[in-house]
Write a protein that holds these residues in place. Structure first.
Motif, short mmCIF file in Angstrom:
data_model
loop_
_atom_site.label_atom_id
_atom_site.label_comp_id
_atom_site.label_asym_id
_atom_site.label_seq_id
_atom_site.Cartn_x
_atom_site.Cartn_y
_atom_site.Cartn_z
N LEU A 96 15.80 -22.62 -15.25
CA LEU A 96 14.75 -23.61 -15.50
C LEU A 96 13.62 -23.45 -14.49
CD1 LEU A 96 17.00 -26.75 -16.09
CD2 LEU A 96 15.81 -25.40 -17.83
N THR A 97 12.41 -23.52 -14.97
CA THR A 97 11.25 -23.59 -14.09
C THR A 97 11.00 -25.06 -13.80
OG1 THR A 97 10.28 -21.56 -15.00
CG2 THR A 97 8.80 -23.07 -13.83
N CYS A 98 10.90 -25.39 -12.52
CA CYS A 98 10.79 -26.79 -12.10
C CYS A 98 9.69 -26.96 -11.06
CB CYS A 98 12.10 -27.27 -11.46
SG CYS A 98 13.60 -26.98 -12.42
N LEU A 99 9.30 -28.20 -10.85
CA LEU A 99 8.52 -28.58 -9.68
C LEU A 99 9.49 -29.17 -8.67
CD1 LEU A 99 5.44 -30.34 -11.36
CD2 LEU A 99 5.55 -28.01 -10.41
N LEU A 100 9.23 -28.94 -7.39
CA LEU A 100 10.08 -29.51 -6.34
C LEU A 100 9.26 -30.55 -5.59
CD1 LEU A 100 12.96 -29.07 -5.15
CD2 LEU A 100 11.84 -27.80 -3.32
N ARG A 101 9.69 -31.78 -5.69
CA ARG A 101 8.95 -32.90 -5.10
C ARG A 101 9.49 -33.17 -3.68
NH1 ARG A 101 7.34 -37.30 -2.60
NH2 ARG A 101 6.52 -39.06 -3.82
N TRP A 102 8.92 -32.48 -2.68
CA TRP A 102 9.35 -32.69 -1.30
C TRP A 102 9.18 -34.16 -0.90
CZ3 TRP A 102 12.19 -29.33 1.11
CH2 TRP A 102 11.97 -27.95 1.02
N PRO A 103 10.03 -34.70 -0.04
CA PRO A 103 9.87 -36.09 0.38
C PRO A 103 8.61 -36.32 1.18
CG PRO A 103 11.66 -35.04 1.60
CD PRO A 103 11.27 -34.10 0.50
N GLU A 104 8.25 -35.37 2.06
CA GLU A 104 7.01 -35.43 2.82
C GLU A 104 6.85 -34.14 3.60
OE1 GLU A 104 7.29 -38.75 5.50
OE2 GLU A 104 8.61 -37.70 6.88
N GLY A 105 5.65 -33.93 4.15
CA GLY A 105 5.40 -32.74 4.95
C GLY A 105 5.26 -31.49 4.11
N HIS A 106 5.57 -30.33 4.72
CA HIS A 106 5.49 -29.03 4.07
C HIS A 106 4.06 -28.74 3.60
CE1 HIS A 106 9.71 -30.29 3.81
NE2 HIS A 106 9.98 -29.02 3.99
N LYS A 107 3.13 -28.80 4.54
CA LYS A 107 1.72 -28.62 4.24
C LYS A 107 1.46 -27.31 3.52
CE LYS A 107 -2.88 -28.69 6.39
NZ LYS A 107 -3.40 -29.61 5.37
N GLY A 108 0.75 -27.38 2.41
CA GLY A 108 0.45 -26.22 1.60
C GLY A 108 1.54 -25.90 0.59
N MET A 109 2.67 -26.61 0.69
CA MET A 109 3.78 -26.36 -0.21
C MET A 109 4.41 -27.70 -0.62
SD MET A 109 6.50 -23.24 0.42
CE MET A 109 8.02 -24.17 0.55
N GLU A 110 3.55 -28.71 -0.81
CA GLU A 110 4.05 -30.05 -1.10
C GLU A 110 4.69 -30.17 -2.48
OE1 GLU A 110 0.52 -30.49 1.77
OE2 GLU A 110 0.98 -29.33 -0.05
N LEU A 111 4.23 -29.35 -3.43
CA LEU A 111 4.76 -29.41 -4.80
C LEU A 111 4.90 -27.97 -5.34
CD1 LEU A 111 5.55 -31.57 -6.99
CD2 LEU A 111 3.30 -31.16 -7.98
N PRO A 112 5.87 -27.22 -4.81
CA PRO A 112 6.02 -25.83 -5.24
C PRO A 112 6.64 -25.70 -6.63
CG PRO A 112 7.75 -26.39 -3.69
CD PRO A 112 6.82 -27.58 -3.74
N VAL A 113 6.41 -24.55 -7.23
CA VAL A 113 7.06 -24.18 -8.49
C VAL A 113 8.30 -23.37 -8.13
CG1 VAL A 113 6.80 -22.98 -10.69
CG2 VAL A 113 4.81 -24.11 -9.63
N VAL A 114 9.45 -23.79 -8.65
CA VAL A 114 10.72 -23.15 -8.30
C VAL A 114 11.50 -22.82 -9.56
CG1 VAL A 114 10.83 -24.35 -6.08
CG2 VAL A 114 11.97 -25.35 -8.09
N SER A 115 12.57 -22.06 -9.38
CA SER A 115 13.45 -21.69 -10.48
C SER A 115 14.88 -21.98 -10.07
CB SER A 115 13.28 -20.21 -10.82
OG SER A 115 14.13 -19.81 -11.88
N GLN A 116 15.65 -22.57 -10.97
CA GLN A 116 17.05 -22.88 -10.67
C GLN A 116 17.88 -22.86 -11.94
OE1 GLN A 116 17.82 -26.80 -9.03
NE2 GLN A 116 20.00 -26.39 -8.74
N ALA A 117 19.07 -22.33 -11.84
CA ALA A 117 20.02 -22.43 -12.94
C ALA A 117 20.68 -23.80 -12.88
CB ALA A 117 21.09 -21.33 -12.81
#
Length: 349
Positions: A96-117
């Motif tokens: 599945l292609t997903c968005l990862l909703r970080w709780p906070e921080g991770h500047k520049g990568m706050e809402l990355p596109v990820v893949s997970q089975a």
């Protein structure tokens, strides 16, 4: 943090989710949803359930994923996935292609596109942001002579990628263009390293690997450290490989590509979550200089750390995502991150 408005996601937020949306039983499979309703459902979910700030181009991303051959799935079908993942579409191979909703921080990568089975322990980073994913998709499609992605991106395509930009850049390869013009991508960085190795230039490979790992391109992500530990071992630098593996174990274990066991063994450690945590705590104590006071963690930091260890236990194969979901939500709530905690709880069946 305030819920996104209509302008944030590029479309009017539909009615709020009913209570049943967060609690009714759902199928564990990634059942496709009709394309005509998928965009509205994802916009509403990102806006009202995940409470994502900023202006993520959710609709454009979903259309592009479908143009690439993926099938949209309901964002509410989160069972068996990372607690912070929002599923978007199923790939032909089943992940599945997903968005990862970080709780906070991770500047520049706050809402990355990820893949997970589904029910898989590892999460693969595809792109640091929606915009970087779209830029890459448009550039690669133009270089390949296609047009479906650009058509799907519609009015956003010109703002994300100027047609002809790759050719105009005069850069020798698409990987070089992506790195200099579009953003940073783990697979691209790793191919650059491999290209040096293929030429027999071990030193350039090591320098590029260090650049991939050390330049804070991927905050809070373990894969660059895992990759470099493997690279160092490959070229016969065993002690350095061990030291980098120990750093990697301080990153989320689920963000490795090849899994927890490989990094544990490379770090010359043994055991599961309890043993590795104890070993790391001991290392921290030994690293403190005599007479220096160890920094005291705030309650928020302690609670977020406990949430991290719960998720590490899944990567170690000791628990499942659905098993730890409630505990992770409780830790985030205790840390004062109530919106994130509510988002995680919304996945409970």
């Amino acid at each position: 943090m305030q819920p996104c408005s209509a302008s944030v996601v590029g479309a009017r937020c539909p009615r709020p989710f009913a209570a049943a949306d967060a609690s009714s039983p759902r199928r564990r499979g990634a059942a496709p949803v009709r394309a005509s309703t998928a965009a509205a459902e994802h916009v509403r979910y990102v806006c009202e359930v995940a409470v994502v700030p900023g202006k993520p181009k959710v609709e454009t991303l979903l259309k592009v994923l479908e143009a690439q051959g993926q099938s949209a799935v309901s964002p509410a079908q989160r069972q068996g996935l990372h607690p912070l993942a929002i599923p978007l579409a199923q790939q032909p191979g089943g992940e599945l292609t997903c968005l990862l909703r970080w709780p906070e921080g991770h500047k520049g990568m706050e809402l990355p596109v990820v893949s997970q089975a589904r029910d898989g322990t590892q999460v693969r980073l595809v792109a640091r942001s929606v915009e970087e994913y779209l830029h890459r998709a448009l550039a690669e499609e133009e270089a390949g002579g296609g047009g479906a992605v650009a058509a799907a991106a519609g009015g956003d395509s010109g703002a994300l990628y100027a047609r002809g930009a790759f050719a105009a850049s005069k850069l020798p390869t698409m990987d070089a263009y992506l790195t200099r013009k579009a953003g940073m991508f783990p697979d691209v960085a790793e191919r650059l390293v491999q290209a040096h190795l293929d030429k027999g230039d071990q030193m350039s490979a090591l320098i590029t690997g260090e650049w991939y790992m050390r330049n804070t391109f991927f905050p809070g992500w373990g894969r660059p450290y895992e990759f470099n530990s493997q690279l160092l071992a490959r070229v016969g630098r065993g002690e350095e490989a061990r030291d980098v593996a120990r750093i990697a174990l301080r990153m989320p274990w689920w963000s490795f590509v090849d899994g927890f066991a490989g990094m544990r063994d490379a770090a010359t450690l043994s055991g599961g979550t309890i043993e590795i945590r104890a070993a790391m705590d001991e290392q921290d104590e030994m690293s403190n200089m005599p007479g220096m006071k160890t920094a005291v963690k705030t309650e928020k930091q302690q609670q977020m750390e406990e949430a991290d260890w719960l998720m590490n236990a899944v990567a170690a194969g000791e628990k499942g995502w659905d098993e730890v979901r409630g505990g992770v939500a409780e830790r985030y709530a205790a840390a004062g991150l109530t919106e994130v905690a509510d988002f995680i709880k919304a996945a409970a069946a």
